[in-house]
Design a protein around this motif. Sequence first.
Motif, PDB file in Angstrom:
ATOM      1  N   ASN A  10      44.716  -5.146  27.240  1.00  0.00           N
ATOM      2  CA  ASN A  10      45.982  -4.577  26.794  1.00  0.00           C
ATOM      3  C   ASN A  10      46.902  -4.399  27.992  1.00  0.00           C
ATOM      4  O   ASN A  10      46.644  -3.564  28.852  1.00  0.00           O
ATOM      5  CB  ASN A  10      45.710  -3.233  26.116  1.00  0.00           C
ATOM      6  CG  ASN A  10      46.958  -2.640  25.504  1.00  0.00           C
ATOM      7  OD1 ASN A  10      48.078  -3.005  25.881  1.00  0.00           O
ATOM      8  ND2 ASN A  10      46.786  -1.739  24.575  1.00  0.00           N
ATOM      9  N   PRO A  11      47.981  -5.181  28.063  1.00  0.00           N
ATOM     10  CA  PRO A  11      48.840  -5.115  29.244  1.00  0.00           C
ATOM     11  C   PRO A  11      49.643  -3.822  29.344  1.00  0.00           C
ATOM     12  O   PRO A  11      50.381  -3.632  30.305  1.00  0.00           O
ATOM     13  CB  PRO A  11      49.778  -6.315  29.057  1.00  0.00           C
ATOM     14  CG  PRO A  11      49.769  -6.597  27.597  1.00  0.00           C
ATOM     15  CD  PRO A  11      48.425  -6.187  27.081  1.00  0.00           C
ATOM     16  N   ARG A  24      48.673 -15.075  33.090  1.00  0.00           N
ATOM     17  CA  ARG A  24      50.061 -15.496  33.348  1.00  0.00           C
ATOM     18  C   ARG A  24      50.173 -16.170  34.718  1.00  0.00           C
ATOM     19  O   ARG A  24      50.899 -17.162  34.873  1.00  0.00           O
ATOM     20  CB  ARG A  24      51.004 -14.287  33.256  1.00  0.00           C
ATOM     21  CG  ARG A  24      51.155 -13.787  31.821  1.00  0.00           C
ATOM     22  CD  ARG A  24      51.966 -12.497  31.740  1.00  0.00           C
ATOM     23  NE  ARG A  24      51.907 -11.952  30.385  1.00  0.00           N
ATOM     24  CZ  ARG A  24      52.293 -10.721  30.055  1.00  0.00           C
ATOM     25  NH1 ARG A  24      52.774  -9.906  30.984  1.00  0.00           N
ATOM     26  NH2 ARG A  24      52.213 -10.301  28.808  1.00  0.00           N
ATOM     27  N   GLU A  39      44.602 -24.983  27.873  1.00  0.00           N
ATOM     28  CA  GLU A  39      45.538 -24.095  27.201  1.00  0.00           C
ATOM     29  C   GLU A  39      45.260 -22.667  27.648  1.00  0.00           C
ATOM     30  O   GLU A  39      44.100 -22.264  27.775  1.00  0.00           O
ATOM     31  CB  GLU A  39      45.384 -24.205  25.673  1.00  0.00           C
ATOM     32  CG  GLU A  39      46.481 -23.446  24.929  1.00  0.00           C
ATOM     33  CD  GLU A  39      46.258 -23.364  23.414  1.00  0.00           C
ATOM     34  OE1 GLU A  39      47.030 -22.653  22.761  1.00  0.00           O
ATOM     35  OE2 GLU A  39      45.315 -23.994  22.902  1.00  0.00           O
ATOM     36  N   VAL A  41      45.988 -18.638  26.811  1.00  0.00           N
ATOM     37  CA  VAL A  41      46.496 -17.675  25.821  1.00  0.00           C
ATOM     38  C   VAL A  41      46.182 -16.261  26.297  1.00  0.00           C
ATOM     39  O   VAL A  41      45.294 -16.052  27.125  1.00  0.00           O
ATOM     40  CB  VAL A  41      45.890 -17.891  24.412  1.00  0.00           C
ATOM     41  CG1 VAL A  41      46.233 -19.267  23.872  1.00  0.00           C
ATOM     42  CG2 VAL A  41      44.391 -17.678  24.413  1.00  0.00           C
ATOM     43  N   GLU A  42      46.915 -15.292  25.758  1.00  0.00           N
ATOM     44  CA  GLU A  42      46.562 -13.895  26.005  1.00  0.00           C
ATOM     45  C   GLU A  42      46.228 -13.238  24.686  1.00  0.00           C
ATOM     46  O   GLU A  42      46.826 -13.551  23.657  1.00  0.00           O
ATOM     47  CB  GLU A  42      47.681 -13.152  26.722  1.00  0.00           C
ATOM     48  CG  GLU A  42      49.082 -13.521  26.325  1.00  0.00           C
ATOM     49  CD  GLU A  42      50.115 -12.821  27.197  1.00  0.00           C
ATOM     50  OE1 GLU A  42      50.478 -11.689  26.845  1.00  0.00           O
ATOM     51  OE2 GLU A  42      50.548 -13.408  28.206  1.00  0.00           O
ATOM     52  N   ALA A  43      45.267 -12.328  24.701  1.00  0.00           N
ATOM     53  CA  ALA A  43      44.837 -11.718  23.449  1.00  0.00           C
ATOM     54  C   ALA A  43      44.175 -10.366  23.687  1.00  0.00           C
ATOM     55  O   ALA A  43      43.300 -10.238  24.535  1.00  0.00           O
ATOM     56  CB  ALA A  43      43.852 -12.645  22.732  1.00  0.00           C
ATOM     57  N   GLY A  44      44.612  -9.380  22.931  1.00  0.00           N
ATOM     58  CA  GLY A  44      43.973  -8.068  22.991  1.00  0.00           C
ATOM     59  C   GLY A  44      42.946  -7.941  21.889  1.00  0.00           C
ATOM     60  O   GLY A  44      43.046  -7.073  21.044  1.00  0.00           O
ATOM     61  N   VAL A  45      42.004  -8.849  21.873  1.00  0.00           N
ATOM     62  CA  VAL A  45      41.010  -8.852  20.791  1.00  0.00           C
ATOM     63  C   VAL A  45      39.616  -9.043  21.361  1.00  0.00           C
ATOM     64  O   VAL A  45      39.443  -9.396  22.517  1.00  0.00           O
ATOM     65  CB  VAL A  45      41.283  -9.982  19.771  1.00  0.00           C
ATOM     66  CG1 VAL A  45      42.608  -9.776  19.074  1.00  0.00           C
ATOM     67  CG2 VAL A  45      41.254 -11.339  20.452  1.00  0.00           C
ATOM     68  N   LEU A  48      34.730 -11.086  16.763  1.00  0.00           N
ATOM     69  CA  LEU A  48      34.949 -12.197  15.837  1.00  0.00           C
ATOM     70  C   LEU A  48      36.225 -12.969  16.140  1.00  0.00           C
ATOM     71  O   LEU A  48      36.242 -14.189  16.165  1.00  0.00           O
ATOM     72  CB  LEU A  48      35.035 -11.673  14.399  1.00  0.00           C
ATOM     73  CG  LEU A  48      33.735 -11.240  13.738  1.00  0.00           C
ATOM     74  CD1 LEU A  48      34.037 -10.649  12.367  1.00  0.00           C
ATOM     75  CD2 LEU A  48      32.780 -12.417  13.608  1.00  0.00           C
ATOM     76  N   ARG A  49      37.303 -12.225  16.345  1.00  0.00           N
ATOM     77  CA  ARG A  49      38.601 -12.883  16.564  1.00  0.00           C
ATOM     78  C   ARG A  49      38.560 -13.710  17.847  1.00  0.00           C
ATOM     79  O   ARG A  49      39.116 -14.794  17.919  1.00  0.00           O
ATOM     80  CB  ARG A  49      39.698 -11.824  16.626  1.00  0.00           C
ATOM     81  CG  ARG A  49      41.103 -12.377  16.548  1.00  0.00           C
ATOM     82  CD  ARG A  49      41.512 -12.700  15.125  1.00  0.00           C
ATOM     83  NE  ARG A  49      42.829 -13.338  15.104  1.00  0.00           N
ATOM     84  CZ  ARG A  49      43.011 -14.657  15.133  1.00  0.00           C
ATOM     85  NH1 ARG A  49      41.989 -15.464  15.183  1.00  0.00           N
ATOM     86  NH2 ARG A  49      44.232 -15.161  15.099  1.00  0.00           N
ATOM     87  N   MET A  51      35.874 -15.009  19.197  1.00  0.00           N
ATOM     88  CA  MET A  51      35.047 -16.183  18.903  1.00  0.00           C
ATOM     89  C   MET A  51      35.884 -17.243  18.177  1.00  0.00           C
ATOM     90  O   MET A  51      35.848 -18.431  18.525  1.00  0.00           O
ATOM     91  CB  MET A  51      33.850 -15.747  18.054  1.00  0.00           C
ATOM     92  CG  MET A  51      32.900 -16.845  17.630  1.00  0.00           C
ATOM     93  SD  MET A  51      33.354 -17.658  16.079  1.00  0.00           S
ATOM     94  CE  MET A  51      32.861 -16.431  14.868  1.00  0.00           C
ATOM     95  N   GLU A  52      36.646 -16.798  17.191  1.00  0.00           N
ATOM     96  CA  GLU A  52      37.445 -17.751  16.403  1.00  0.00           C
ATOM     97  C   GLU A  52      38.500 -18.462  17.259  1.00  0.00           C
ATOM     98  O   GLU A  52      38.813 -19.628  17.019  1.00  0.00           O
ATOM     99  CB  GLU A  52      38.116 -17.032  15.236  1.00  0.00           C
ATOM    100  CG  GLU A  52      37.125 -16.650  14.152  1.00  0.00           C
ATOM    101  CD  GLU A  52      37.684 -15.622  13.174  1.00  0.00           C
ATOM    102  OE1 GLU A  52      37.096 -15.488  12.098  1.00  0.00           O
ATOM    103  OE2 GLU A  52      38.687 -14.945  13.504  1.00  0.00           O
ATOM    104  N   LEU A  53      39.031 -17.748  18.249  1.00  0.00           N
ATOM    105  CA  LEU A  53      40.022 -18.376  19.126  1.00  0.00           C
ATOM    106  C   LEU A  53      39.410 -19.547  19.884  1.00  0.00           C
ATOM    107  O   LEU A  53      40.102 -20.479  20.273  1.00  0.00           O
ATOM    108  CB  LEU A  53      40.578 -17.352  20.127  1.00  0.00           C
ATOM    109  CG  LEU A  53      41.578 -16.318  19.608  1.00  0.00           C
ATOM    110  CD1 LEU A  53      41.937 -15.334  20.717  1.00  0.00           C
ATOM    111  CD2 LEU A  53      42.843 -16.981  19.082  1.00  0.00           C
ATOM    112  N   LEU A 113      30.212 -23.685  13.330  1.00  0.00           N
ATOM    113  CA  LEU A 113      31.509 -23.838  13.995  1.00  0.00           C
ATOM    114  C   LEU A 113      31.307 -24.520  15.347  1.00  0.00           C
ATOM    115  O   LEU A 113      30.281 -24.325  16.003  1.00  0.00           O
ATOM    116  CB  LEU A 113      32.168 -22.470  14.202  1.00  0.00           C
ATOM    117  CG  LEU A 113      32.482 -21.667  12.946  1.00  0.00           C
ATOM    118  CD1 LEU A 113      33.080 -20.321  13.327  1.00  0.00           C
ATOM    119  CD2 LEU A 113      33.456 -22.434  12.062  1.00  0.00           C
TER     120      LEU A 113
END
Lengths: 170, 494
Positions: A10-11, A24, A39, A41-45, A48-49, A51-53, A113
């Motif tokens: 969380n930035p 960044r 690629e 990406v940034e993500a605050g997860v 499961l989420r 893993m899905e990314l 998957l």
Amino acid sequence: MATLVIGLGNPLLTDDGVGVLTARAVQDALAAHPVPNVEVVEAGVGGLRLMELMVGCDRAILIDAWTDAELPPGAVRRLTLADLEAIRPPQHLASAHDATLPTALAAGRRLGLKLPEDIVIIAVAVSNVTDFGETPTPAVLAAVPQAAAAVLAELRGAAETQWQGPGVAQ
Amino acid sequence: MKRISIDPITRLEGHGKIEIFLDEQGNVANAYFQIPELRGFEQFCVGRPAEEMPNITNRICGVCPEAHHMAATKALDMLYHVEPSPAVKKLRELFYMAFYCADHTTHFYALGGPDFVVGPDAPKAERNILGVIHKVGVEIGRQVIAMRARNHHVIQLMGGRKVHPVAGLPGGWSRALTDAERAEIEAIARQNVDFALFSLQLFKDVVLSNPAYVEMILSDAYTHRTYSMGMVDANNCVNFYDGMIRVVDPDGRELVKYHPRDYAQHVAERVEPWTYLKFPYLKQVGWKGFVDGPDSGVYCATPLARLNVSDRMATPRAQEAFEAFYETLGSKRLPNGRYQPVHYRLATHWARLIELLFAAERMLELAMDPDVLDPDVRPVVNTTPDEGIGCVEAPRGTLTHHYRTDARGILTKVNLIVGTTNNYAAMAMSVKKAAQSLIRNGTVITDGLLNRIEMAFRNYDPCMSCATHSLPGQMPLEVTVRDAEGRVVAHLRR
């Protein structure tokens, strides 16, 4: 070979933003000197989420804040999933609300998957993840270039970097 | 000192901590459910432009960024005095239904599933999504992941980003839909309806056909007769995106129905010395402590509470499921035609699946509405901002954002009441009751304690990261049991 670089955290929570800031920095470096099939990406997860990314990519590099009383803030470490299992629950990855990343990955694989076998975590030791703020503490902020260099070394196939001591990796 | 450590971990930060105190006889006197504090959210926001709030608050938490984004966007509508067009409202609601479809699915299969599908007494190693897949089969597991994937696709398409959406504008929505996109979303909504119906059938087959589970659902250990709160539309049907806040008493009589902007007249916050998090309660009833009943202002805002406050569901198949729910659980109809509320907290999982079906049906309705193709979704805002309150139902409870600004739109005050916080008192009560069922006369049954306590609060779908503005989704659990002298007699961690 498709590689996904994920800046976690969380930035807005002081040192917790180090993963996103590093992502960044990696993005900027890649803009100047591109590496194919990457690629960022940034993500605050987590779980499961997260893993899905990663579905569909061959390799994933996660960048995350790491609360570890043994390490001085700003220390950068290269971890594998096996290391994560050993120190669980790592930052973001355990919850009443989600599965841990190793569990989520196991579930994803069980379901057929396409998930990367090669997952590396660049972890930055942090001290303050409880105060709102957009700027990490000085030692953690100073570690961003080093963490970004570690990610770029992975991307450019020069991952034999030595990881030792706080704040310095040669 | 007897000290038991289960699943030891290396870090304690970010734990949910449960302290259980026994009396002289070794029975549970009190149970305290504590959540770690994060500091400085209001100070962080004050001094910033209010229009940043949809993109700041959606970073508070990795579990429901869409709910914060939507509440913040609605607060900006009021702050800038701009009424969204029907097209904007429908686009936002369509986006929000996709979020509900993904979130409720995840909760049932990944989080509730370990309790019901795998079972409360299953070995710990199986009480996770892997165990659920093992029990229900790989094919259903694939469908769960597919359900999440297609709705995340809609969220990305309409919200602009994979995780933290950015489409909300004061009075508007930055992303109009093409007809091809609308048709794709319509097809996804149809699949969602099928999946929700399938999930309700699974609940019947796996949970309701198992007498042990039914007995557990109906047991006193998981029952609290509190007030219920939820958002309703003009026909007193469940609505997640917009409406009035309705509160009913434990017998189902309406206590009050108010506009979300009046929340401060109806909800007060109780401060307790042992936790920094405040306990919201109904002002009109008053705070009587951690007790249920009509004289206690403790309320719930959960899927179960939302069904309890509603007269019916707005979509046909969800209405059928709604009637089956109340009839099966023995609820009588009141003279005004409403069902008596259900207070079995574990029935919240069932209620969540009924809401899933409603979200899917509502998504389909909206996807077929020609209004969502209106390209004019970005109104020009030229008013002077002052104060805005935005409210939606987050999956885990009524979510309210309240901002004040100066004439330039710079924030001077920020207050959030997040979904989970509404249920904090009720959760504390549920944890105590679950502990009481396993601690008698000094005997602490540690084997099931953590599972039962987990079940007690998990049905609320708590998001502590939200409640504390904490790390995304992180909340390991730690339980300490102390005797009357304060000595630790059991210590459990997960």
